[in-house]
Scaffold this motif. Sequence first.
Motif, PDB file in Angstrom:
ATOM      1  N   ARG A 139       0.826  -1.191   0.000  1.00 13.37           N
ATOM      2  CA  ARG A 139       0.000   0.000   0.000  1.00 13.37           C
ATOM      3  C   ARG A 139       0.867   1.250   0.000  1.00 13.37           C
ATOM      4  NH1 ARG A 139      -3.720  -1.123   5.069  1.00 13.37           N
ATOM      5  NH2 ARG A 139      -1.652  -1.733   5.825  1.00 13.37           N
ATOM      6  N   VAL A 140       0.359   2.301  -0.636  1.00 13.65           N
ATOM      7  CA  VAL A 140       1.138   3.529  -0.751  1.00 13.65           C
ATOM      8  C   VAL A 140       1.361   4.162   0.614  1.00 13.65           C
ATOM      9  CG1 VAL A 140       1.168   5.840  -1.776  1.00 13.65           C
ATOM     10  CG2 VAL A 140       0.332   3.902  -3.099  1.00 13.65           C
ATOM     11  N   ASP A 141       0.366   4.062   1.494  1.00 13.47           N
ATOM     12  CA  ASP A 141       0.515   4.700   2.795  1.00 13.47           C
ATOM     13  C   ASP A 141       1.521   3.992   3.688  1.00 13.47           C
ATOM     14  OD1 ASP A 141      -0.944   2.440   3.068  1.00 13.47           O
ATOM     15  OD2 ASP A 141      -2.518   3.295   4.340  1.00 13.47           O
ATOM     16  N   GLN A 142       1.973   2.808   3.292  1.00 10.28           N
ATOM     17  CA  GLN A 142       2.985   2.089   4.052  1.00 10.28           C
ATOM     18  C   GLN A 142       4.385   2.294   3.496  1.00 10.28           C
ATOM     19  OE1 GLN A 142       2.340   0.561   6.885  1.00 10.28           O
ATOM     20  NE2 GLN A 142       0.160   1.029   6.696  1.00 10.28           N
ATOM     21  N   ARG A 143       4.528   3.065   2.438  1.00  9.98           N
ATOM     22  CA  ARG A 143       5.826   3.307   1.816  1.00  9.98           C
ATOM     23  C   ARG A 143       6.293   4.729   2.128  1.00  9.98           C
ATOM     24  NH1 ARG A 143       6.926  -0.886  -1.375  1.00  9.98           N
ATOM     25  NH2 ARG A 143       8.785   0.140  -2.129  1.00  9.98           N
ATOM     26  N   SER A 144       7.589   4.936   2.030  1.00 12.66           N
ATOM     27  CA  SER A 144       8.188   6.255   2.279  1.00 12.66           C
ATOM     28  C   SER A 144       8.468   6.905   0.933  1.00 12.66           C
ATOM     29  CB  SER A 144       9.478   6.111   3.091  1.00 12.66           C
ATOM     30  OG  SER A 144       9.221   5.505   4.350  1.00 12.66           O
ATOM     31  N   ILE A 145       7.681   7.909   0.583  1.00 13.14           N
ATOM     32  CA  ILE A 145       7.764   8.559  -0.722  1.00 13.14           C
ATOM     33  C   ILE A 145       7.948  10.053  -0.511  1.00 13.14           C
ATOM     34  CG2 ILE A 145       6.596   8.991  -2.915  1.00 13.14           C
ATOM     35  CD1 ILE A 145       5.069   6.416  -2.524  1.00 13.14           C
ATOM     36  N   ILE A 146       8.888  10.626  -1.252  1.00  9.12           N
ATOM     37  CA  ILE A 146       9.139  12.065  -1.211  1.00  9.12           C
ATOM     38  C   ILE A 146       8.452  12.697  -2.418  1.00  9.12           C
ATOM     39  CG2 ILE A 146      10.905  13.853  -1.246  1.00  9.12           C
ATOM     40  CD1 ILE A 146      12.841  11.872  -0.016  1.00  9.12           C
ATOM     41  N   TYR A 147       7.559  13.634  -2.158  1.00  9.05           N
ATOM     42  CA  TYR A 147       6.839  14.340  -3.217  1.00  9.05           C
ATOM     43  C   TYR A 147       7.428  15.743  -3.353  1.00  9.05           C
ATOM     44  CZ  TYR A 147       3.291  10.687  -2.828  1.00  9.05           C
ATOM     45  OH  TYR A 147       2.631   9.478  -2.801  1.00  9.05           O
ATOM     46  N   THR A 148       7.698  16.134  -4.590  1.00 12.87           N
ATOM     47  CA  THR A 148       8.221  17.463  -4.888  1.00 12.87           C
ATOM     48  C   THR A 148       7.464  18.018  -6.085  1.00 12.87           C
ATOM     49  OG1 THR A 148      10.407  16.776  -4.112  1.00 12.87           O
ATOM     50  CG2 THR A 148      10.281  18.825  -5.368  1.00 12.87           C
ATOM     51  N   GLY A 149       6.936  19.220  -5.935  1.00 17.99           N
ATOM     52  CA  GLY A 149       6.161  19.838  -7.012  1.00 17.99           C
ATOM     53  C   GLY A 149       6.684  21.222  -7.358  1.00 17.99           C
ATOM     54  N   PRO A 191       1.885  18.675   4.400  1.00 23.51           N
ATOM     55  CA  PRO A 191       1.863  17.235   4.691  1.00 23.51           C
ATOM     56  C   PRO A 191       1.683  16.419   3.414  1.00 23.51           C
ATOM     57  CG  PRO A 191       0.502  18.430   6.268  1.00 23.51           C
ATOM     58  CD  PRO A 191       0.902  19.422   5.222  1.00 23.51           C
ATOM     59  N   ALA A 192       2.295  15.253   3.398  1.00 26.34           N
ATOM     60  CA  ALA A 192       2.282  14.430   2.186  1.00 26.34           C
ATOM     61  C   ALA A 192       0.871  14.019   1.778  1.00 26.34           C
ATOM     62  CB  ALA A 192       3.155  13.192   2.392  1.00 26.34           C
ATOM     63  N   ASP A 193      -0.020  13.800   2.754  1.00 21.57           N
ATOM     64  CA  ASP A 193      -1.367  13.380   2.403  1.00 21.57           C
ATOM     65  C   ASP A 193      -2.233  14.518   1.872  1.00 21.57           C
ATOM     66  OD1 ASP A 193      -1.339  14.679   4.800  1.00 21.57           O
ATOM     67  OD2 ASP A 193      -2.767  13.347   5.803  1.00 21.57           O
ATOM     68  N   ARG A 194      -1.752  15.765   1.994  1.00 21.68           N
ATOM     69  CA  ARG A 194      -2.501  16.906   1.463  1.00 21.68           C
ATOM     70  C   ARG A 194      -1.812  17.512   0.245  1.00 21.68           C
ATOM     71  NH1 ARG A 194      -5.998  19.072   5.060  1.00 21.68           N
ATOM     72  NH2 ARG A 194      -6.866  19.951   3.124  1.00 21.68           N
ATOM     73  N   GLU A 219      21.214   8.547  12.723  1.00 24.11           N
ATOM     74  CA  GLU A 219      19.940   9.091  13.203  1.00 24.11           C
ATOM     75  C   GLU A 219      19.623  10.428  12.539  1.00 24.11           C
ATOM     76  OE1 GLU A 219      20.526   9.237  17.383  1.00 24.11           O
ATOM     77  OE2 GLU A 219      19.871   7.164  17.718  1.00 24.11           O
ATOM     78  N   ALA A 220      20.646  11.235  12.234  1.00 20.96           N
ATOM     79  CA  ALA A 220      20.403  12.496  11.526  1.00 20.96           C
ATOM     80  C   ALA A 220      19.882  12.232  10.114  1.00 20.96           C
ATOM     81  CB  ALA A 220      21.690  13.317  11.483  1.00 20.96           C
ATOM     82  N   ARG A 221      20.453  11.244   9.430  1.00 13.72           N
ATOM     83  CA  ARG A 221      19.946  10.880   8.096  1.00 13.72           C
ATOM     84  C   ARG A 221      18.514  10.387   8.172  1.00 13.72           C
ATOM     85  NH1 ARG A 221      23.947   6.879   5.230  1.00 13.72           N
ATOM     86  NH2 ARG A 221      22.202   6.967   3.754  1.00 13.72           N
ATOM     87  N   LYS A 222      18.209   9.614   9.206  1.00 13.85           N
ATOM     88  CA  LYS A 222      16.842   9.118   9.365  1.00 13.85           C
ATOM     89  C   LYS A 222      15.873  10.280   9.606  1.00 13.85           C
ATOM     90  CE  LYS A 222      13.471   6.239  10.075  1.00 13.85           C
ATOM     91  NZ  LYS A 222      13.460   5.412  11.301  1.00 13.85           N
ATOM     92  N   ARG A 223      16.254  11.244  10.410  1.00 15.43           N
ATOM     93  CA  ARG A 223      15.384  12.402  10.648  1.00 15.43           C
ATOM     94  C   ARG A 223      15.193  13.213   9.379  1.00 15.43           C
ATOM     95  NH1 ARG A 223      18.440  12.658  15.475  1.00 15.43           N
ATOM     96  NH2 ARG A 223      19.778  14.270  14.537  1.00 15.43           N
ATOM     97  N   ARG A 224      16.239  13.335   8.578  1.00 13.08           N
ATOM     98  CA  ARG A 224      16.119  14.073   7.324  1.00 13.08           C
ATOM     99  C   ARG A 224      15.145  13.386   6.379  1.00 13.08           C
ATOM    100  NH1 ARG A 224      15.737  18.705   4.692  1.00 13.08           N
ATOM    101  NH2 ARG A 224      16.521  18.570   2.561  1.00 13.08           N
ATOM    102  N   LEU A 225      15.257  12.080   6.236  1.00 10.50           N
ATOM    103  CA  LEU A 225      14.320  11.347   5.388  1.00 10.50           C
ATOM    104  C   LEU A 225      12.902  11.425   5.931  1.00 10.50           C
ATOM    105  CD1 LEU A 225      16.288   8.123   4.367  1.00 10.50           C
ATOM    106  CD2 LEU A 225      15.677  10.063   2.935  1.00 10.50           C
ATOM    107  N   ALA A 226      12.769  11.363   7.244  1.00  8.50           N
ATOM    108  CA  ALA A 226      11.434  11.468   7.830  1.00  8.50           C
ATOM    109  C   ALA A 226      10.819  12.835   7.557  1.00  8.50           C
ATOM    110  CB  ALA A 226      11.511  11.199   9.334  1.00  8.50           C
ATOM    111  N   LEU A 255      11.502  14.781   4.941  1.00  4.58           N
ATOM    112  CA  LEU A 255      11.167  14.880   3.518  1.00  4.58           C
ATOM    113  C   LEU A 255       9.941  14.052   3.160  1.00  4.58           C
ATOM    114  CD1 LEU A 255      14.731  14.744   1.918  1.00  4.58           C
ATOM    115  CD2 LEU A 255      13.266  16.741   2.190  1.00  4.58           C
ATOM    116  N   THR A 256       9.753  12.928   3.827  1.00  6.76           N
ATOM    117  CA  THR A 256       8.605  12.084   3.508  1.00  6.76           C
ATOM    118  C   THR A 256       7.329  12.566   4.186  1.00  6.76           C
ATOM    119  OG1 THR A 256       9.285  10.586   5.302  1.00  6.76           O
ATOM    120  CG2 THR A 256       9.993  10.045   3.061  1.00  6.76           C
ATOM    121  N   SER A 257       7.446  13.161   5.346  1.00  7.73           N
ATOM    122  CA  SER A 257       6.244  13.628   6.043  1.00  7.73           C
ATOM    123  C   SER A 257       5.755  14.966   5.508  1.00  7.73           C
ATOM    124  CB  SER A 257       6.520  13.734   7.545  1.00  7.73           C
ATOM    125  OG  SER A 257       7.563  14.672   7.797  1.00  7.73           O
TER     126      SER A 257
END
Length: 334
Positions: free
Chosen positions: A70-80, A128-131, A207-214, A216-218
């Motif tokens: 499911r898409v909501d279970q994946r980590s996706i970075i959206y850029t527009g 937010p990614a969902d909006r 942990e800094a890389r993980k926070r950065r990805l979080a 960008l994905t959130s």
Amino acid sequence: MGGRRLRGVALVAVGLIAALGMGACGAGGDSGSDSAAPAADGGAGRDAAAEGGADSDQAAPGGTGGADLRVDQRSIIYTGTMQVRVDDVEAAAREATTAVTAAGGFVGADRRSSRAAEARAALTLRVPADRFAAVIDRLAGLGRQERREIRTEDVTEQVVDLDARIATQRARVESSRKLLARATSVDELVRLENEVGTRQADLAALEARKRRLADLTSLSTITVTFLGQDASTAEEEADLGFLAGLGGGWTAFLASARVLLTVLGAVLPFAVVIGVPLWLLLLWRRRVRSRRTPPPGPGAMLPPGLGPMPPGPAGPADGPVSAPPPVPAARSGP
């Protein structure tokens, strides 16, 4: 005798026929029972498979089985990125800010130009990614959309890899701390302290890389440019060809000339203040040296090659020239 033989043969034939019939019946019964058992098992298996399929479909929507894609279970970075031409740039920028704030996001950057002919506003929005899709459509409705570009990057594997590495690194830090608590010598204590510090630094980097990805994905990023009706396009397409290359080369030449003239202007005062006195001092010293050096006298040593010329052969004025003595001829043997 002949009748008895015929009756014996007939009895034997009847016995053989009866035995063959009983064997055929037994084989048919066995085969029937065997075929019936697989049929029953197959029906039960199909029923169980149907129940399992229904359960798996309920566990993973979309009928994907055990894998959860499911898409909501994946980590996706959206850029527009989008460009919208509006009648009032300031009003459009205010409405965009309001829409992003209402969606739970914020404005990351805001660059505006209020000139009448070139009115424009460039906003960097974090939502937010969902909006993301809803905000994009809301911004496009503020005017006439001229360009839209949406990019996605799936970083699920990176997030999973970082989680595993962080867990492993935390375990290594804990083991190092336990060894540090049991250190018995100064050398061992110093070595273990350095090891703990190195492992903690690596853990902090992960942990800094993980926070950065979080982050960008959130929170997705939207860069929107609002242009007035008379404003030119912010990004022109690059032209190709000889004239474009000539124009680019001439621009680069002018830029290089400006840099060279700037450097020359910065160096010129130092050259005038320091170089001119230094050149005059060198000229004065050269003249003083030339005045102090006396000319060579008659008995002075001359450099090689500049001594008196050797006397040449005597001419007619020096008297008659004697002829060289005759050379005796070589004698042959006796």
